[in-house]
Every structure is written in C-alpha cells, then in structure tokens.
Design a protein around this motif. Sequence first.
Motif, PDB file in Angstrom:
ATOM      1  N   LYS A 179       0.864  -1.178   0.000  1.00 43.96           N
ATOM      2  CA  LYS A 179       0.000   0.000   0.000  1.00 43.96           C
ATOM      3  C   LYS A 179       0.899   1.226   0.000  1.00 43.96           C
ATOM      4  O   LYS A 179       1.948   1.237   0.661  1.00 43.96           O
ATOM      5  N   ASP A 180       0.480   2.240  -0.756  1.00 43.04           N
ATOM      6  CA  ASP A 180       1.252   3.475  -0.764  1.00 43.04           C
ATOM      7  C   ASP A 180       0.303   4.662  -0.822  1.00 43.04           C
ATOM      8  O   ASP A 180      -0.863   4.534  -1.196  1.00 43.04           O
ATOM      9  N   LYS A 181       0.834   5.794  -0.386  1.00 46.88           N
ATOM     10  CA  LYS A 181       0.052   7.020  -0.381  1.00 46.88           C
ATOM     11  C   LYS A 181       0.966   8.139  -0.856  1.00 46.88           C
ATOM     12  O   LYS A 181       2.022   8.375  -0.254  1.00 46.88           O
ATOM     13  N   GLU A 182       0.560   8.784  -1.954  1.00 50.02           N
ATOM     14  CA  GLU A 182       1.311   9.892  -2.528  1.00 50.02           C
ATOM     15  C   GLU A 182       2.780   9.528  -2.755  1.00 50.02           C
ATOM     16  O   GLU A 182       3.692  10.297  -2.459  1.00 50.02           O
ATOM     17  N   GLY A 183       3.015   8.304  -3.255  1.00 47.86           N
ATOM     18  CA  GLY A 183       4.363   7.864  -3.574  1.00 47.86           C
ATOM     19  C   GLY A 183       5.154   7.287  -2.423  1.00 47.86           C
ATOM     20  O   GLY A 183       6.256   6.785  -2.614  1.00 47.86           O
ATOM     21  N   MET A 184       4.616   7.342  -1.222  1.00 55.98           N
ATOM     22  CA  MET A 184       5.304   6.779  -0.044  1.00 55.98           C
ATOM     23  C   MET A 184       4.705   5.410   0.278  1.00 55.98           C
ATOM     24  O   MET A 184       3.481   5.272   0.361  1.00 55.98           O
ATOM     25  N   GLY A 200      12.666   7.539  -4.662  1.00 53.62           N
ATOM     26  CA  GLY A 200      11.510   6.731  -4.292  1.00 53.62           C
ATOM     27  C   GLY A 200      11.516   5.402  -5.032  1.00 53.62           C
ATOM     28  O   GLY A 200      12.141   5.259  -6.088  1.00 53.62           O
ATOM     29  N   ALA A 201      10.812   4.429  -4.487  1.00 52.16           N
ATOM     30  CA  ALA A 201      10.763   3.089  -5.083  1.00 52.16           C
ATOM     31  C   ALA A 201      10.106   3.104  -6.467  1.00 52.16           C
ATOM     32  O   ALA A 201      10.334   2.203  -7.262  1.00 52.16           O
ATOM     33  N   GLN A 202       9.298   4.136  -6.751  1.00 51.34           N
ATOM     34  CA  GLN A 202       8.655   4.260  -8.052  1.00 51.34           C
ATOM     35  C   GLN A 202       9.624   4.811  -9.106  1.00 51.34           C
ATOM     36  O   GLN A 202       9.350   4.727 -10.307  1.00 51.34           O
TER      37      GLN A 202
END
Length: 133
Positions: A77-82, A111-113
């Motif tokens: 799960k992620d939120k705003e890239g975190m 970031g992981a993305q």
Amino acid sequence: MVHSKKSLLTILITLATLLLVLVGCSTDKSKQTTKPNNQITVTYQLQNDGKQIAEKKVHTKKNAKVITGLKKAWTVKDKEGMITSIDGHQQDSDKNIFWTYTINDKTIKKGAQEQKVKNNDKVTFNLSKYQDD
C-alpha cells in the motif's frame, strides 16, 4: 563360433543405434532453464527494525522499478508515492516509524517508483524509526 560373433556384432550395432536415437531425441536442458534476455532476478528482503522477516526472489523485466518487484512479491500500500504498508506491516508516522530501503546495502534517496533495479540486486526494505542523517 561364427554364429556367436554375428550375434555379438548384431547386439553391438543395435545398442549403438539405440544410443544414437536416444541422444538425438533428448532436449537441451540449458535452453529450458535460461530466462529470456529481457528478464532479471532481484532478491527482495523485508526487515522490521533490522531483523529479517521475509525474503523472496523476483523475476522481472530489465529496467524495472523497485516498486514493480516489491508488488510482485507482497501486497503493498502506498500514499502519494510513499510506501505505507508491505505484507500487512504498516508504518506509524506518529512514532516516526517508516519504510526505508537499500539496494546492495547502499542507501537510496530516490523513491521506489523511480529507482531502477539491475540483475542480482538485493533490495532490503526496513521498517524502523526514521533518523535523518
């Protein structure tokens, strides 16, 4: 004596022919176990405060992002890239506990993305109290 030599010769020819047929019919195992040229293998490891809780090897495409393999291995799960949760292990922003990651034991600031992985990389995600260096 002549009859036994012919029998022995016939048996040897039959065995040689059978061996050639069997070798000709066998498949090349090395071609079956290789992965396509566009595939890489990455090891993902999860840690909770530095203690390993899970590890998986993931096959993914060349130039894949860190997040791609992570999502192949676990529920994320992620939120705003975190990243906020991996496999049910959640961050706690009130306690300053967050997911961070390294690749081959090197801290990554992207970031992981955004960060790409390479073949045989070891990506370690650690859920721990964040301390800004």
